[in-house]
Design an enzyme around this catalytic site. Structure first.
Site, PDB file in Angstrom:
ATOM      1  N   GLY A  47      -7.804  -5.068  10.630  1.00  0.00           N
ATOM      2  CA  GLY A  47      -7.619  -3.622  10.712  1.00  0.00           C
ATOM      3  C   GLY A  47      -6.306  -3.119  10.142  1.00  0.00           C
ATOM      4  O   GLY A  47      -6.059  -1.926  10.130  1.00  0.00           O
ATOM      5  N   HIS A  48      -5.447  -4.013   9.657  1.00  0.00           N
ATOM      6  CA  HIS A  48      -4.113  -3.593   9.178  1.00  0.00           C
ATOM      7  C   HIS A  48      -3.815  -4.238   7.837  1.00  0.00           C
ATOM      8  O   HIS A  48      -3.105  -5.238   7.784  1.00  0.00           O
ATOM      9  CB  HIS A  48      -3.057  -4.012  10.197  1.00  0.00           C
ATOM     10  CG  HIS A  48      -1.769  -3.267  10.085  1.00  0.00           C
ATOM     11  ND1 HIS A  48      -0.726  -3.677   9.286  1.00  0.00           N
ATOM     12  CD2 HIS A  48      -1.342  -2.139  10.678  1.00  0.00           C
ATOM     13  CE1 HIS A  48       0.291  -2.844   9.409  1.00  0.00           C
ATOM     14  NE2 HIS A  48      -0.053  -1.904  10.255  1.00  0.00           N
ATOM     15  N   PHE A  49      -4.240  -3.796   6.798  1.00  0.00           N
ATOM     16  CA  PHE A  49      -5.163  -2.705   6.516  1.00  0.00           C
ATOM     17  C   PHE A  49      -6.308  -3.279   5.699  1.00  0.00           C
ATOM     18  O   PHE A  49      -6.049  -4.097   4.817  1.00  0.00           O
ATOM     19  CB  PHE A  49      -4.464  -1.605   5.701  1.00  0.00           C
ATOM     20  CG  PHE A  49      -3.260  -1.015   6.384  1.00  0.00           C
ATOM     21  CD1 PHE A  49      -3.432  -0.113   7.437  1.00  0.00           C
ATOM     22  CD2 PHE A  49      -1.980  -1.352   6.009  1.00  0.00           C
ATOM     23  CE1 PHE A  49      -2.329   0.464   8.061  1.00  0.00           C
ATOM     24  CE2 PHE A  49      -0.879  -0.787   6.639  1.00  0.00           C
ATOM     25  CZ  PHE A  49      -1.054   0.111   7.668  1.00  0.00           C
TER      26      PHE A  49
END
Length: 144
Positions: A47-49
């Site tokens: 999720g990052h990124f």
């Protein structure tokens, strides 16, 4: 030198939150150098990124704190060794360069002092001898 099994005897952290793979140098009460190999399969990269994986700055700080906790532990007397080390403060955090999968972090911490049970450290994260992050950290021991 301490490997990950030695580190897990000192720190309560476990995967996926153990952010130090080995300790390369220790000068009791003075300084320590830890290593973290950053791989694409780290859970935070999902999720990052997406499409541009960057290690979160807060995890760079946490990695420094974990290495600092090892230095505090090996530098303290037996009474502290039955306790857990808590990260209690951060000052002057700066992020200079992004950290990507495939990077190797060199986490260098220097003990600035210990007063009334509060350890102070000056830390930096290097990638290929370039400064990626730096911060002043504080930690203390508490009952488990």
């Amino acid at each position: 030198m301490l490997d990950c099994n030695d580190i897990m005897k000192i720190l309560p952290h476990r995967y996926p939150f153990l952010l130090v793979d080995r300790i390369e140098e220790v000068e009791t009460g003075k300084r320590i150098v830890g290593i973290k190999n950053v791989t694409i399969n780290e859970p935070f990269f999902q999720g990052h990124f997406p499409g541009h994986p960057v290690m979160p700055g807060v995890l760079l700080v946490e990695a420094m704190a974990q290495v600092a906790a090892v230095l505090a532990y090996v530098s303290s007397d037996e009474s502290a060794r039955s306790k857990v080390t808590y990260f209690v403060g951060i000052d002057n955090a700066r992020f200079r360069k992004p950290v990507f999968p495939g990077d190797q972090l060199r986490l260098e911490l220097e003990a600035v002092g210990c007063k009334r049970g509060i350890w102070k450290f000056a830390g930096k994260v290097l990638v290929a001898d370039k400064l990626a992050a730096a911060a002043d950290l504080m930690a203390t021991f508490a009952d488990k």
